[in-house]
Scaffold this active site. Sequence first.
Site, PDB file in Angstrom:
ATOM      1  CE  LYS A  54      -3.788  -2.605   2.258  1.00 36.84           C
ATOM      2  NZ  LYS A  54      -4.588  -3.025   3.368  1.00 36.84           N
ATOM      3  CD  GLN A  98      -2.950  -4.232   6.506  1.00 38.73           C
ATOM      4  OE1 GLN A  98      -3.119  -3.355   5.466  1.00 38.73           O
ATOM      5  NE2 GLN A  98      -3.815  -5.657   5.880  1.00 38.73           N
ATOM      6  CG  ASP A 121      -9.315   0.360   4.797  1.00 38.27           C
ATOM      7  OD1 ASP A 121      -9.272  -0.199   3.866  1.00 38.27           O
ATOM      8  OD2 ASP A 121      -8.949  -0.675   5.710  1.00 38.27           O
TER       9      ASP A 121
END
Lengths: 286, 286
Positions: A54, A98, A121
């Site tokens: 990422k 994450q 996200d």
Amino acid sequence: MTAQLMTGTDLARETLERAAERARHLEAETGVRPCLATVLVGEDPASVTYVAMKRNRCARAGVESRHVPLPAATTTEELVAVIRELSEDPTVHGILLQHPVPAHIDERAAFEAIDPAKDVDGVTMASFANMAFGHDGFASCTPGGIMRLLDAYGVDPVGQHAVVVGRSPILGKPMGMLLLARDATVTYCHSRTVDLPAVLATADIVVAAVGRPEFIKGEQLKPGAVVIDAGYNPGNVGDVDFDGAMGRARLVTPVPGGVGPMTIAVLIDQTVDAAARQTALAAASV
Amino acid sequence: MTAQLMTGTDLARETLERAAERARHLEAETGVRPCLATVLVGEDPASVTYVAMKRNRCARAGVESRHVPLPAATTTEELVAVIRELSEDPTVHGILLQHPVPAHIDERAAFEAIDPAKDVDGVTMASFANMAFGHDGFASCTPGGIMRLLDAYGVDPVGQHAVVVGRSPILGKPMGMLLLARDATVTYCHSRTVDLPAVLATADIVVAAVGRPEFIKGEQLKPGAVVIDAGYNPGNVGDVDFDGAMGRARLVTPVPGGVGPMTIAVLIDQTVDAAARQTALAAASV
């Protein structure tokens, strides 16, 4: 019959190129460079790799990434405090925690510490409700990427029977809501579903998001179905029996190279969006 | 075969009696009487009746109701301001904005002005996400009442195919999420669904929430299905052909006397809950 491959690599590249162009434009106009904070708790090898990918894509798109590695023993309170600080930091536009975090952490509490304006996200409850109600907001990245794939391949969900196998808070649940917002008839299946084959036999669109290798077999699919494999199991194996699906469906995403690249592209695209909105808001409030 | 009636009147009465007992207990212990603010914009006769019914039930349960009638010409900004004030008023524990509001008002903005801690009608996006993720929080009253009806009649949703017809933000959408949280396989159908009869034919539980009189016919039901009619159309007619359903299903809610009484009972039950929680919080923060 052989299905057409529904690859995400080209679409992801185009998405990233457009995001990079918008990031350049924003920086030229305002001096602000979009910044994604990446929070990683512990050193799970797969998570380390994902975060590195990422950050690498960020760099290529002209998006700064600020990495915040935390020890595996971090408590929920400590993690929440770190994320709150990032939420309040005006130089950070997007926050990625994450997933998964170590089991002792209350992941939901950590997610909810993300300011929804920085939830690029798409993991907060506010983002989920926005997706469900068809409001503006950030999509959970994998479902958001899948919607873009469907659009790119001309698959209109209206009136289609879309079957989502899996109901996790950041994948299955928002996936169904995004499809419902686009007028699909949506069925959620999961581990307690009694007769999955009977449901799959009527599915025009299948999204597999269970995390079990080759869980869905080709012969279970309706001929001509659109098959989205959001699974990613060890050994580059998806949740769908790929060869079987190719022999029966109309469109099939490969693993890897299908959904995966789109997930990252949406993350970065949304980070640039977040930076542009926050910069416009800051300018308006001066 | 004749189905069993699944009435809500007795269960609603029991629910209200328990709520009244808890309200009495709270007042005896703390001096605090639960208070529901009822906000009504305009004078739509059905809405006037509904609010009067709700206030009447409040009175019988020892819950104070503070009525806030507003003119039909109220703007979104004015309504939001009124609701914000109620959200901040420590003597108000729950807020009901009677639905629907006049068309010129942004109903979502008005709903979102309700503090989630006072959202006893379960209409905010925060409450929706709580329902979807199986967290504690207030249920949207009609879906919440339906879940209590299912429990009272011993209908366990685990593994059942539950078909929700309708997808409104305060009825169909949360209904599906509550059933999914209880491990049903859930299908959302709606106006764009292509083959509703095919889906209904496989439904173990049907929730009709479309607002079209006798839209679902008895012969479309799977024999032995559980049929919940959340519709309420002019002339005391539900969304399900009642006689047809009685001849084919296992359990059927009547209209009226099925879902309706439970909706109000849940509203009042949740108001007492809200008052108890807010009073405990206030005590803890002294």
